[in-house]
Design a protein around this motif. Structure first.
Motif, mmCIF file in Angstrom:
data_model
loop_
_atom_site.group_PDB
_atom_site.id
_atom_site.type_symbol
_atom_site.label_atom_id
_atom_site.label_comp_id
_atom_site.label_asym_id
_atom_site.label_seq_id
_atom_site.Cartn_x
_atom_site.Cartn_y
_atom_site.Cartn_z
ATOM 1 N N VAL A 2 -35.897 7.798 -1.550
ATOM 2 C CA VAL A 2 -34.762 7.578 -0.364
ATOM 3 C C VAL A 2 -35.119 8.583 0.805
ATOM 4 N N PHE A 3 -35.186 9.599 0.689
ATOM 5 C CA PHE A 3 -35.286 10.322 1.926
ATOM 6 C C PHE A 3 -36.378 9.983 3.014
ATOM 7 N N VAL A 4 -37.793 9.307 2.941
ATOM 8 C CA VAL A 4 -38.746 8.989 3.564
ATOM 9 C C VAL A 4 -37.921 7.527 3.964
ATOM 10 N N CYS A 5 -37.321 6.621 3.062
ATOM 11 C CA CYS A 5 -36.889 5.087 3.879
ATOM 12 C C CYS A 5 -35.984 5.485 4.847
ATOM 13 N N PHE A 6 -34.691 6.263 3.677
ATOM 14 C CA PHE A 6 -33.566 7.128 4.815
ATOM 15 C C PHE A 6 -34.431 6.841 6.535
ATOM 16 N N HIS A 7 -35.031 7.900 6.618
ATOM 17 C CA HIS A 7 -35.527 8.019 8.120
ATOM 18 C C HIS A 7 -36.793 6.985 8.576
ATOM 19 N N LEU A 8 -37.250 6.451 8.184
ATOM 20 C CA LEU A 8 -38.136 5.290 8.854
ATOM 21 C C LEU A 8 -36.570 4.184 8.899
ATOM 22 N N TRP A 9 -35.178 4.002 8.873
ATOM 23 C CA TRP A 9 -34.315 3.279 9.103
ATOM 24 C C TRP A 9 -33.604 3.836 9.896
ATOM 25 N N ASN A 10 -33.852 4.614 10.010
ATOM 26 C CA ASN A 10 -33.458 5.461 10.781
ATOM 27 C C ASN A 10 -34.027 5.783 12.006
ATOM 28 N N ARG A 11 -35.349 5.044 12.439
ATOM 29 C CA ARG A 11 -36.022 5.672 13.729
ATOM 30 C C ARG A 11 -35.432 4.636 14.570
ATOM 31 N N LYS A 12 -34.616 3.104 13.864
ATOM 32 C CA LYS A 12 -33.638 1.918 14.859
ATOM 33 C C LYS A 12 -32.694 2.543 14.966
ATOM 34 N N VAL A 13 -31.648 3.449 13.802
ATOM 35 C CA VAL A 13 -30.124 3.346 13.639
ATOM 36 C C VAL A 13 -30.094 4.634 14.592
ATOM 37 N N HIS A 14 -31.013 5.525 14.581
ATOM 38 C CA HIS A 14 -30.599 7.527 15.533
ATOM 39 C C HIS A 14 -29.380 7.837 15.126
ATOM 40 N N TYR A 65 -24.312 18.016 9.683
ATOM 41 C CA TYR A 65 -24.662 18.817 8.618
ATOM 42 C C TYR A 65 -25.232 17.144 7.339
ATOM 43 N N PHE A 66 -25.607 16.287 8.056
ATOM 44 C CA PHE A 66 -25.974 15.342 6.979
ATOM 45 C C PHE A 66 -27.279 15.355 6.936
ATOM 46 N N LEU A 67 -28.412 15.289 7.845
ATOM 47 C CA LEU A 67 -29.094 15.709 8.245
ATOM 48 C C LEU A 67 -30.016 16.958 7.392
ATOM 49 N N VAL A 68 -29.164 18.362 7.389
ATOM 50 C CA VAL A 68 -28.955 19.788 6.986
ATOM 51 C C VAL A 68 -29.278 19.130 5.795
ATOM 52 N N ILE A 69 -28.109 18.868 5.195
ATOM 53 C CA ILE A 69 -28.200 18.599 3.509
ATOM 54 C C ILE A 69 -28.912 17.704 3.113
ATOM 55 N N PHE A 70 -29.308 16.695 3.221
ATOM 56 C CA PHE A 70 -30.320 15.813 2.679
ATOM 57 C C PHE A 70 -30.740 16.359 2.502
ATOM 58 N N GLY A 71 -31.778 16.918 3.765
ATOM 59 C CA GLY A 71 -33.619 17.812 4.251
ATOM 60 C C GLY A 71 -33.562 18.582 3.199
ATOM 61 N N ILE A 72 -32.433 20.001 2.623
ATOM 62 C CA ILE A 72 -32.436 20.732 1.504
ATOM 63 C C ILE A 72 -32.890 19.868 0.319
ATOM 64 N N ILE A 73 -31.759 18.808 0.456
ATOM 65 C CA ILE A 73 -31.973 18.297 -1.192
ATOM 66 C C ILE A 73 -33.045 17.927 -1.692
#
Length: 365
Positions: free
Chosen positions: A241-253, A258-266
């Motif tokens: 999910v983390f990898v898919c989110f960041h692939l998607w986030n390349r377009k959405v930005h 706090y979301f990115l940090v918490i998700f990164g720690i998880i």
């Protein structure tokens, strides 16, 4: 898959060793792509040559550069989080002894590695002129933005985090408040205020206050870790999910901090669990080497970043990025190479210290 707690002279948790390995690799990757950094008395600004090899823009090097922009959001909060988690393993009995131990562990390396390694090596890497290095040495303690303490800012900031958080925990326990969420709430307020109002940049105090809530978050995690079973399948799903989110986030930005940090720690915790069979295999089959590597993670952090400037100077001054082999060698040296050299430096220093201690004992006798 549940995590085993190993008890030796002190409490040790395998999971935290695994996260430390991952966090150290993350920070090395995070420092492996920049070409331009400017601080108060020095800096570098390398420009890619016109004859650069197409390999530089190939999948492997592009993957590392892409990973850098993902890791940069959470790799430092992860270190603070991990420090808070380790702090929660056992109670702080003597506050004065605790502070002295953090001075020995963090402040002494902050100054010794700074003056005797980081500044001279950066000078050799064309980061500082000689006068710039001297000025940087005199302002090393100042901290703050455009600081000359480089990557070592983390040591001073973590020192203030741990000392302030330790005093807070001891104070709350005196009035019989032991719920870990209470200090977390207090630290979150402190961090919010520190982000808006700067108190002082002396030895990174303000940065320490900005990150103190991540120490508190790690402390909370440790207090409730034993209630949670680290399912291997769930960890794999989190990583996907983390990898898919960041692939998607390349377009959405989407860049909510706090979301990115918490998700990164998880993600880091899940990744540690996913890689646990590898870590356990290495521990079982190469125990001494594996444990030595874990013990040297701090040394890798201390030494790797200044070495990056030597790599940059060599590869750019000699135009080595014009070939595919040069590009791959460049990637190797900015990641695995600086780790290996850091380990070599640490082992040499250990050997020298052993010899000095031996001679000192003979002199006394």
């Amino acid at each position: 898959m549940t995590q085993q707690t190993i008890k030796k002279n002190n409490i040790r948790v395998e999971l935290y060793d695994w996260i430390r390995i991952i966090a150290t690799l993350f920070v090395v990757i995070g420092h492996s792509v920049y070409l331009k950094i400017v601080v108060a008395h020095g800096g570098v600004d390398y420009q890619l040559p016109m004859n650069i090899s197409p390999t530089y823009y190939g999948k492997i090097l592009s993957f590392i550069r892409e990973g850098h922009w993902i890791l940069v959001y959470f790799h430092m909060p992860l270190f603070f989080f991990l420090s808070g988690a380790v702090l929660g393993l056992k109670p702080i009995k003597n506050l004065l002894y605790f502070i002295k131990s953090k001075i020995k562990r963090l402040i002494i390396p902050f100054f010794t590695a700074g003056f005797f390694f980081m500044l001279p090596v950066k000078f050799l890497g064309n980061f500082y002129s000689f006068n710039g290095m001297i000025h940087a040495a005199f302002t090393f303690w100042h901290g703050g933005l455009e600081s000359d303490d480089g990557h070592l800012w983390f040591l001073a900031a973590l020192f203030w985090c741990l000392v302030i958080f330790g005093i807070l925990i001891k104070s709350l326990k005196k009035i019989h408040i032991e719920n870990p969420f209470i200090p977390f709430i207090i630290c979150f307020i402190i961090a919010t205020l520190a982000s808006k109002y700067s108190i002082t940049d002396f030895m990174e105090i303000n940065n320490g206050l900005k990150f103190i809530h991540w120490v508190a978050a790690g402390y909370v995690f440790e207090n409730y870790r034993h209630f949670y079973k680290f399912s291997y399948i769930r960890s794999v799903i989190i990583c996907i999910v983390f990898v898919c989110f960041h692939l998607w986030n390349r377009k959405v930005h989407f860049y909510n901090h706090y979301f990115l940090v918490i998700f990164g720690i998880i993600f880091s915790i899940a990744l540690a669990n996913v890689l646990s069979p590898l870590f356990k295999y290495l521990d079982a089959n190469f125990h001494n080497g594996y444990q030595n590597f874990i013990n040297k993670l701090f040394a890798i952090y201390l030494f790797h970043d200044p070495l990056e400037y030597l790599v940059l100077r060599i590869f750019f001054n000699r135009n080595l990025l014009s070939s595919s082999l040069g590009c791959y060698a460049y990637l190797f040296m900015r990641t695995i190479g600086v780790i290996l050299i850091s380990l070599l430096i640490s082992n040499i220093l250990d050997f020298i210290l052993v010899q000095l201690k031996s001679r000192f004992r003979k002199t006394i006798v």
